[in-house]
Design a protein around this motif. Structure first.
Motif, PDB file in Angstrom:
ATOM      1  N   MET A   1       0.840  -1.183   0.000  1.00  0.00           N
ATOM      2  CA  MET A   1       0.000   0.000   0.000  1.00  0.00           C
ATOM      3  C   MET A   1       0.886   1.247   0.000  1.00  0.00           C
ATOM      4  N   ILE A   2       0.560   2.190  -0.889  1.00  0.00           N
ATOM      5  CA  ILE A   2       1.331   3.431  -0.981  1.00  0.00           C
ATOM      6  C   ILE A   2       0.975   4.321   0.200  1.00  0.00           C
ATOM      7  N   LYS A   3       1.996   4.830   0.882  1.00  0.00           N
ATOM      8  CA  LYS A   3       1.802   5.697   2.050  1.00  0.00           C
ATOM      9  C   LYS A   3       1.930   7.181   1.709  1.00  0.00           C
ATOM     10  N   TYR A   4       2.681   7.501   0.642  1.00  0.00           N
ATOM     11  CA  TYR A   4       2.847   8.900   0.256  1.00  0.00           C
ATOM     12  C   TYR A   4       3.412   8.978  -1.155  1.00  0.00           C
ATOM     13  N   ILE A   5       3.332  10.180  -1.715  1.00  0.00           N
ATOM     14  CA  ILE A   5       3.954  10.465  -3.009  1.00  0.00           C
ATOM     15  C   ILE A   5       4.873  11.663  -2.810  1.00  0.00           C
ATOM     16  N   LEU A   6       6.157  11.441  -2.987  1.00  0.00           N
ATOM     17  CA  LEU A   6       7.145  12.515  -2.907  1.00  0.00           C
ATOM     18  C   LEU A   6       7.363  13.041  -4.318  1.00  0.00           C
ATOM     19  N   GLN A   7       7.124  14.317  -4.523  1.00  0.00           N
ATOM     20  CA  GLN A   7       7.212  14.900  -5.868  1.00  0.00           C
ATOM     21  C   GLN A   7       8.537  15.624  -6.044  1.00  0.00           C
ATOM     22  N   ASN A   8       9.404  15.054  -6.856  1.00  0.00           N
ATOM     23  CA  ASN A   8      10.700  15.673  -7.169  1.00  0.00           C
ATOM     24  C   ASN A   8      10.767  16.188  -8.592  1.00  0.00           C
ATOM     25  N   ALA A   9       9.784  15.833  -9.408  1.00  0.00           N
ATOM     26  CA  ALA A   9       9.812  16.215 -10.824  1.00  0.00           C
ATOM     27  C   ALA A   9       8.408  16.611 -11.262  1.00  0.00           C
ATOM     28  N   PRO A  10       7.984  17.839 -10.925  1.00  0.00           N
ATOM     29  CA  PRO A  10       6.637  18.264 -11.311  1.00  0.00           C
ATOM     30  C   PRO A  10       6.459  18.287 -12.824  1.00  0.00           C
ATOM     31  N   PHE A  11       5.217  18.150 -13.255  1.00  0.00           N
ATOM     32  CA  PHE A  11       4.884  18.241 -14.676  1.00  0.00           C
ATOM     33  C   PHE A  11       4.906  19.707 -15.081  1.00  0.00           C
ATOM     34  N   ILE A  12       5.697  20.043 -16.095  1.00  0.00           N
ATOM     35  CA  ILE A  12       5.754  21.415 -16.612  1.00  0.00           C
ATOM     36  C   ILE A  12       4.692  21.532 -17.704  1.00  0.00           C
ATOM     37  N   VAL A  13       3.679  22.332 -17.431  1.00  0.00           N
ATOM     38  CA  VAL A  13       2.582  22.496 -18.373  1.00  0.00           C
ATOM     39  C   VAL A  13       3.053  23.378 -19.524  1.00  0.00           C
ATOM     40  N   PRO A  14       2.916  22.921 -20.764  1.00  0.00           N
ATOM     41  CA  PRO A  14       3.329  23.757 -21.893  1.00  0.00           C
ATOM     42  C   PRO A  14       2.433  24.993 -22.004  1.00  0.00           C
ATOM     43  N   THR A  15       3.050  26.155 -22.175  1.00  0.00           N
ATOM     44  CA  THR A  15       2.297  27.402 -22.337  1.00  0.00           C
ATOM     45  C   THR A  15       2.863  28.191 -23.512  1.00  0.00           C
ATOM     46  N   THR A  16       2.073  29.130 -24.013  1.00  0.00           N
ATOM     47  CA  THR A  16       2.529  29.987 -25.110  1.00  0.00           C
ATOM     48  C   THR A  16       2.562  31.448 -24.692  1.00  0.00           C
ATOM     49  N   ASP A  17       2.279  31.710 -23.397  1.00  0.00           N
ATOM     50  CA  ASP A  17       2.174  33.097 -22.929  1.00  0.00           C
ATOM     51  C   ASP A  17       3.283  33.504 -21.961  1.00  0.00           C
ATOM     52  N   GLY A  18       4.325  32.661 -21.828  1.00  0.00           N
ATOM     53  CA  GLY A  18       5.445  32.996 -20.953  1.00  0.00           C
ATOM     54  C   GLY A  18       5.252  32.630 -19.493  1.00  0.00           C
ATOM     55  N   LYS A  19       4.092  32.085 -19.137  1.00  0.00           N
ATOM     56  CA  LYS A  19       3.807  31.713 -17.755  1.00  0.00           C
ATOM     57  C   LYS A  19       4.400  30.335 -17.459  1.00  0.00           C
ATOM     58  N   LEU A  20       5.053  30.213 -16.308  1.00  0.00           N
ATOM     59  CA  LEU A  20       5.589  28.934 -15.849  1.00  0.00           C
ATOM     60  C   LEU A  20       4.527  28.256 -14.984  1.00  0.00           C
ATOM     61  N   ILE A  21       4.210  27.016 -15.311  1.00  0.00           N
ATOM     62  CA  ILE A  21       3.271  26.219 -14.507  1.00  0.00           C
ATOM     63  C   ILE A  21       3.940  24.887 -14.206  1.00  0.00           C
ATOM     64  N   GLU A  22       4.230  24.657 -12.931  1.00  0.00           N
ATOM     65  CA  GLU A  22       4.798  23.395 -12.471  1.00  0.00           C
ATOM     66  C   GLU A  22       3.742  22.695 -11.617  1.00  0.00           C
ATOM     67  N   GLU A  23       3.076  21.694 -12.194  1.00  0.00           N
ATOM     68  CA  GLU A  23       2.072  20.968 -11.421  1.00  0.00           C
ATOM     69  C   GLU A  23       2.764  19.891 -10.591  1.00  0.00           C
ATOM     70  N   HIS A  24       2.679  20.033  -9.273  1.00  0.00           N
ATOM     71  CA  HIS A  24       3.290  19.069  -8.360  1.00  0.00           C
ATOM     72  C   HIS A  24       2.373  17.885  -8.089  1.00  0.00           C
ATOM     73  N   HIS A  25       1.096  18.161  -7.964  1.00  0.00           N
ATOM     74  CA  HIS A  25       0.103  17.110  -7.732  1.00  0.00           C
ATOM     75  C   HIS A  25      -1.131  17.459  -8.541  1.00  0.00           C
ATOM     76  N   GLY A  26      -1.739  16.471  -9.140  1.00  0.00           N
ATOM     77  CA  GLY A  26      -2.930  16.696  -9.944  1.00  0.00           C
ATOM     78  C   GLY A  26      -3.035  15.665 -11.049  1.00  0.00           C
ATOM     79  N   MET A  27      -3.930  15.918 -11.990  1.00  0.00           N
ATOM     80  CA  MET A  27      -4.193  14.965 -13.076  1.00  0.00           C
ATOM     81  C   MET A  27      -2.953  14.708 -13.941  1.00  0.00           C
ATOM     82  N   ALA A  28      -2.272  15.761 -14.364  1.00  0.00           N
ATOM     83  CA  ALA A  28      -1.141  15.607 -15.289  1.00  0.00           C
ATOM     84  C   ALA A  28       0.092  15.010 -14.614  1.00  0.00           C
ATOM     85  N   SER A  29       0.299  15.322 -13.336  1.00  0.00           N
ATOM     86  CA  SER A  29       1.537  14.913 -12.664  1.00  0.00           C
ATOM     87  C   SER A  29       1.425  13.591 -11.916  1.00  0.00           C
TER      88      SER A  29
END
Length: 120
Positions: A1-29
């Motif tokens: 059974m998984i007890k936790y998720i340690l996030q060391n490599a967030p998902f970088i959401v591709p953008t076209t407007d210069g905004k940085l989005i690093e999703e640490h937890h969620g659907m994509a990551s």
């Protein structure tokens, strides 16, 4: 059974407007549909179209300022402040200022692009 998720490599959401989005937890990551947590950096003079998301969004400002237009009311948040915007509320997010804005965004349920409902 998984007890936790340690996030060391967030998902970088591709953008076209210069905004940085690093999703640490969620659907994509991590595949979590319940909540998403993202670290964001909005460049100066950045803005998004109005939208009416099907999820609550919490924003905590780390550095800089961010502007929200919520159903016609303009609200300005600065470092150390936070806001909760309830689902099905029409909102526009922007950084009309000369410095970048760094913040944390939490969506519940998790961010889902098909449920943002951005206006053209």
């Amino acid at each position: 059974m998984i007890k936790y998720i340690l996030q060391n490599a967030p998902f970088i959401v591709p953008t076209t407007d210069g905004k940085l989005i690093e999703e640490h937890h969620g659907m994509a990551s991590t595949g979590n549909p319940e909540v998403s947590i993202a670290h964001m950096v909005a460049p100066p003079k950045w803005s998004e179209p109005f939208q009416t998301p099907e999820f609550d969004e919490y924003t905590y400002i780390i550095k800089g300022k961010k502007q929200f237009i919520i159903d016609g009311e303009t609200i300005l948040l600065e470092a150390g402040q936070s806001i909760q915007i309830f689902k099905n509320t029409r909102v526009q997010y922007s950084n009309p200022f000369d410095e970048e804005c760094e913040y944390i965004a939490i969506c519940k349920p998790a961010f889902d692009f098909t449920k943002v409902h951005r206006e053209e």
